[in-house]
Write a protein that holds these residues in place. Structure first.
Motif, PDB file in Angstrom:
ATOM      1  N   SER A 136      -6.515 -56.666 -14.030  1.00 11.63           N
ATOM      2  CA  SER A 136      -5.911 -56.295 -12.739  1.00 11.63           C
ATOM      3  C   SER A 136      -6.888 -56.579 -11.597  1.00 11.63           C
ATOM      4  O   SER A 136      -6.486 -56.923 -10.482  1.00 11.63           O
ATOM      5  N   PHE A 139      -6.948 -59.628  -9.428  1.00 12.33           N
ATOM      6  CA  PHE A 139      -5.990 -59.753  -8.325  1.00 12.33           C
ATOM      7  C   PHE A 139      -6.137 -58.645  -7.310  1.00 12.33           C
ATOM      8  O   PHE A 139      -5.327 -58.477  -6.418  1.00 12.33           O
ATOM      9  N   TRP A 140      -7.186 -57.866  -7.462  1.00 14.52           N
ATOM     10  CA  TRP A 140      -7.296 -56.655  -6.630  1.00 14.52           C
ATOM     11  C   TRP A 140      -8.233 -56.880  -5.453  1.00 14.52           C
ATOM     12  O   TRP A 140      -9.403 -57.197  -5.606  1.00 14.52           O
ATOM     13  N   ASP A 159      -7.457 -64.094  -6.935  1.00 18.17           N
ATOM     14  CA  ASP A 159      -6.262 -64.285  -6.094  1.00 18.17           C
ATOM     15  C   ASP A 159      -5.783 -62.919  -5.638  1.00 18.17           C
ATOM     16  O   ASP A 159      -5.301 -62.126  -6.445  1.00 18.17           O
ATOM     17  N   SER A 161      -3.526 -60.486  -4.820  1.00 16.96           N
ATOM     18  CA  SER A 161      -2.063 -60.359  -4.875  1.00 16.96           C
ATOM     19  C   SER A 161      -1.699 -58.932  -5.268  1.00 16.96           C
ATOM     20  O   SER A 161      -1.931 -58.480  -6.392  1.00 16.96           O
ATOM     21  N   ARG A 162      -1.178 -58.245  -4.364  1.00 19.06           N
ATOM     22  CA  ARG A 162      -0.837 -56.848  -4.591  1.00 19.06           C
ATOM     23  C   ARG A 162       0.238 -56.726  -5.676  1.00 19.06           C
ATOM     24  O   ARG A 162       0.168 -55.840  -6.546  1.00 19.06           O
ATOM     25  N   SER A 163       1.210 -57.626  -5.655  1.00 21.82           N
ATOM     26  CA  SER A 163       2.312 -57.490  -6.621  1.00 21.82           C
ATOM     27  C   SER A 163       1.839 -57.762  -8.052  1.00 21.82           C
ATOM     28  O   SER A 163       2.204 -57.042  -8.988  1.00 21.82           O
ATOM     29  N   VAL A 164       0.964 -58.771  -8.204  1.00 20.44           N
ATOM     30  CA  VAL A 164       0.450 -59.053  -9.549  1.00 20.44           C
ATOM     31  C   VAL A 164      -0.383 -57.863 -10.043  1.00 20.44           C
ATOM     32  O   VAL A 164      -0.295 -57.419 -11.181  1.00 20.44           O
ATOM     33  N   TRP A 165      -1.232 -57.351  -9.096  1.00 20.45           N
ATOM     34  CA  TRP A 165      -2.091 -56.211  -9.452  1.00 20.45           C
ATOM     35  C   TRP A 165      -1.235 -55.040  -9.943  1.00 20.45           C
ATOM     36  O   TRP A 165      -1.498 -54.434 -10.978  1.00 20.45           O
ATOM     37  N   ASP A 166      -0.182 -54.737  -9.174  1.00 28.05           N
ATOM     38  CA  ASP A 166       0.715 -53.652  -9.568  1.00 28.05           C
ATOM     39  C   ASP A 166       1.356 -53.922 -10.930  1.00 28.05           C
ATOM     40  O   ASP A 166       1.451 -53.019 -11.781  1.00 28.05           O
ATOM     41  N   ALA A 167       1.779 -55.169 -11.105  1.00 29.04           N
ATOM     42  CA  ALA A 167       2.463 -55.527 -12.353  1.00 29.04           C
ATOM     43  C   ALA A 167       1.536 -55.333 -13.554  1.00 29.04           C
ATOM     44  O   ALA A 167       1.919 -54.782 -14.598  1.00 29.04           O
ATOM     45  N   VAL A 168       0.267 -55.813 -13.382  1.00 28.20           N
ATOM     46  CA  VAL A 168      -0.701 -55.652 -14.491  1.00 28.20           C
ATOM     47  C   VAL A 168      -0.899 -54.160 -14.789  1.00 28.20           C
ATOM     48  O   VAL A 168      -0.891 -53.727 -15.954  1.00 28.20           O
TER      49      VAL A 168
END
Lengths: 578, 233
Positions: A136, A139-140, A159, A161-168
């Motif tokens: 995470s 992407f954080w 990278d 990316s808030r959405s990727v971080w949340d998803a992970v």
């Protein structure tokens, strides 16, 4: 625990605290509850670690507590530092304390994991806190939480990316929930399989684990669902304090061991003398808080051990979760107890010592009792032998000397009658010889009677006591004498009491009358002789009373003398009689 | 020891008006033979002698003597075989007079013996055999149905210290009469012994019975038991 280790642990704890406090300057208000709770928890575990290390030097518990403490403090300190590397490592390891706590809970109370599976679970716990965090963090961006800037940079970021971080983050939740479930299930299993002392030690851990796990699950879920509550004072400052229950366990355990030590001591002191080994086991089990405690004794033939309820005990292989402690001094006695007690060696030593003392005490008492019994029996035998000897003497006199004297008297009588008509002088000579023989017979008769009254053996107490009353120089009445027969030793003792008592009355009491009462009560014969004389008789004053008391005691009885001056004497012998 | 019935000697038979047949039970041979000699010389017919109680019972059954002399202690247990044999003889052959010879002065034995029927019963100390005339007299008395109680036993009972007893109110004469009654003497004999008329004896007896609160008993043997029981209380 060595002094050096203790100093190192204290120094480490102090340094970690100072660094944490210093790194957090100037303690921005929104993070203050989090800072404080982290500091309190970290310090508590470090202190608990020192305490556990000194209490259980052989166990890993101290180390585990210490690890948890540092797992709380170090990442938090690193995150505060204005250095990208430190900041990144701090964030990467921010939740490693969860793995350390799982390790600690699973290793409780021995400090060791019980199986390879559990080792795997702990490794998975650590991995599951590190790997998803690592992913995470790729992407954080620290600015997501408003904590970026001033050296607080994520060097792992590839990278933002808030959405990727949340998803992970969200993806990691099922795995961590599953692991948490496994840990809880294992703890429940530990609790269920524990008996006695271990069960008592496991019970608080179970409840604490439930509470702590509930808190972690709630934190995970609310954090990932981005509920408003997850940023509040409660979740950041107060709820984490539930973890403090961990260090509290050490305190509770220490208190329990202390009170058990006191209770074991008190239990042994309170044991009534001569209590059975079964009672001793019960008292120790109660005091110790180990209901599974067994007190086992080696069989006389050495073929094995039996516990106090008669069950065979395999001392060499006491079974899973069981351990054996030898009771020093008490020959072949063993304490078989819950293995959890081995972590309290002092308590165990005290218990063994208490058991040893109590058993030794019982043994000594039994020995003294046996010796006393022997002395009693030998005294009774001596008296009986004396009685038998007197009977034999009396019989010898009767059959020998008395009989010969009677025959002599008869011959003298015949000689006198013959001589009377022929030689009066010779006649009177023989007459005087005949008188002498008669005197001798009378004396011999009384002598034989004094040695042993034949009437006692022939007809029992009633006739013999009647004869005593008839011979007594003081008016003597018999109020009661049982007609039946009793064992010879008892009849002889009762007779001796009345005989001596009446002799004393005649010699010392200056009495007008005496009274004899013999009563047969269940299990005993009560002989009572009283007079209306001067009183004031004292058994210790060397009168016949001393010998009388000895004689009664030889038959296992008691002699009571009640002799107030001027009010007569009352003598009561209480003789056990089957 | 064998049962040895004596042959009746013709000379002795001529001398005695009624020759009493006596059986002696005594385990000491010397004494037994001495007694046989003395009694035979005194004109009694010693029909047999026994060394223990069993022999005695056999002899009594076979010879049915007038009088039995039995030592209290005899084999095998040397306790009261003679006494038990005496009681047995009295039960089976009530007409047989029995004198028990004792080396003890024990009223217990005496009362056991008198309890059945005091007629023809004697309880005499063994040493009395030395006074041959008195002893043969005792044998003749029991044979005649009197009771003979050894003076030593009686004097012990009479001499016992007592408190608040009517015995203290008896005169010396009355006490002497009482003692002789206890020995089993008849009024006639008491009168002879105390040198008084039978009438005086009767007066004394009546007065002392009244003092003691005893019912006057006409028959001597009842009198013996009543007096002895009173004295033993």
């Amino acid at each position: 625990m060595s002094r050096r280790l203790r100093a190192a642990l204290i120094a480490g704890a102090a340094a970690a605290m100072i660094c944490f406090v210093w790194s957090g300057r100037p303690w921005p208000a929104p993070y203050l509850p989090f800072f404080i709770s982290t500091a309190v928890i970290g310090l508590s575990f470090l202190v608990a670690g020192i305490a556990a290390w000194s209490r259980w030097p052989a166990s890993r518990l101290g180390l585990l507590f210490t690890i948890v403490g540092y797992a709380y403090l170090l990442p938090a300190t690193l995150r505060n530092l204005p250095n990208p590397l430190a900041f990144t490592i701090g964030n990467l390891t921010a939740t490693v304390s969860g793995g350390a706590l799982a390790y600690l809970a699973l290793a409780w109370p021995s400090g060791r994991l019980r199986s390879r599976f559990e080792v795997g679970v702990v490794i998975a716990e650590y991995a599951w806190t590190l790997v998803p965090t690592f992913v995470s963090m790729l992407f954080w961006n620290p600015s997501f939480c408003g904590c970026g800037g001033g050296g607080h940079a994520n060097i792992l970021l590839i990278d933002s990316s808030r959405s990727v971080w949340d998803a992970v983050n969200a993806a990691s939740i099922p795995g961590s929930l599953a692991l948490t479930g496994i840990v809880l299930a294992l703890i429940v299993r530990h609790w269920r399989s524990a008996r006695g002392w271990s069960r008592r030690v496991m019970t608080p851990l179970l409840w604490i684990s439930v509470a702590v796990i509930a808190y972690f699950v709630a934190q995970d879920v609310t954090g990932n669902l981005k509920l408003a509550i997850s940023n509040g004072l409660f979740f950041n400052g107060i709820a984490p304090l539930v973890v403090l229950a961990g260090p509290a366990l050490v305190v509770a355990d220490t208190v329990r061991a202390r009170s058990a030590r006191g209770a074991v001591g008190a239990a042994v002191v309170d044991m009534e003398p001569g209590a059975s080994p079964g009672r001793l086991r019960d008292a120790l089990a109660r005091a110790l808080g180990d209901s599974t405690l067994q007190l086992a004794f080696r069989l006389p033939d050495g073929s094995g051990y039996l516990d106090t309820s008669g069950r065979a005990v395999e001392v060499a292989w006491p079974g899973p979760g069981r351990a054996v402690t030898r009771v020093a001094g008490a020959d072949g006695a063993m304490l078989v107890h819950d293995a959890g007690l081995e972590h309290e060696p002092q308590l165990l030593r005290l218990t063994a010592a208490a058991a040893s003392m109590a058993l030794e005490h019982s043994r000594l008492q039994a020995e003294v009792q046996a010796q006393l019994e022997q002395v009693r029996a030998s005294r009774a035998r001596i008296v009986e032998a004396g009685d038998a000897e007197r009977r034999r003497l009396e019989r010898d006199l009767h059959d020998g000397a008395q009989q010969r004297l009677v025959t002599l008297s008869l011959a003298l009588g015949m000689a006198r009658d013959r001589a009377a008509g022929v030689d009066p002088e010779l006649g009177s000579l023989i007459e005087s010889a005949s008188k002498e023989a008669k005197e001798a017979l009378t004396e011999l008769r009384e002598l034989a009677r004094g040695i042993h009254p034949a009437v006692l053996t022939e007809t029992g107490l009633a006739g013999a006591i009647q004869a005593l009353a008839e011979r007594s120089p003081v008016a003597t009445t018999i109020t009661a004498v049982p007609d039946g027969r009793f064992p010879a030793a008892i009849e002889a003792t009762a007779y001796f009491v009345v005989c001596e008592a009446l002799a004393n009355v005649a010699k010392h009491a200056r009495a007008d009358g005496a009274q004899v009462t013999i009563q047969s009560r269940p299990g005993r014969l009560v002989v009572e002789v009283s007079d209306d004389g001067a009183g004031g008789a004292r058994p210790e004053a060397g009168s016949g009373l001393r010998g009388l008391a000895d004689r009664v005691a030889s038959a296992g009885g008691v002699l009571r003398v009640d002799s107030p001056p001027g009010e007569g004497t009352r003598l009561e012998a209480d003789i056990p009689c089957p | 020891m064998s049962v040895t019935p004596d042959p009746v000697t013709a000379g002795a038979a001529a001398r005695a008006q009624v020759r009493l047949r006596v059986v002696i039970a005594e385990d000491t041979v010397l004494l037994r033979e001495g007694l046989r000699r003395v009694l035979t010389d005194a004109g009694l017919d010693v029909a047999g002698t026994a060394g223990d109680a069993d022999q005695l019972l056999q002899l009594v059954e076979a010879l049915r003597p007038d009088v039995v002399l039995a030592d209290i202690r005899m084999p095998p247990t040397q306790t009261t075989e003679g006494l038990q044999a005496a009681l047995e003889i009295r039960r089976r052959w009530p007409g047989t007079a029995v004198i028990v010879l004792s080396q003890h002065v024990e009223t217990e034995h005496l009362f056991e013996l008198l309890a059945t029927d005091p007629r023809g019963i004697g309880y005499v100390l063994k040493e009395r055999v030395a006074d041959i005339a008195q002893f043969t007299d005792a044998i003749r008395r029991v044979a005649a149905g009197e009771s003979v109680i050894d003076p030593e036993v009686v004097s012990r009972l009479v001499a016992r210290p007592r408190r608040d007893s009517p015995l203290e109110t008896l005169t010396e004469r009355e006490l002497a009469v009482l003692a002789l009654m206890a020995e089993g003497r008849s009024n006639q004999a008491i009168a002879g012994q105390l040198y008084m008329s039978p009438k005086t004896v009767e007066t004394h007896v009546g007065s002392l019975f009244a003092k003691l609160g005893l019912l006057p008993a006409a028959e001597d043997h009842r009198r013996v038991l009543a007096v002895l029981t009173y004295l033993r209380r």
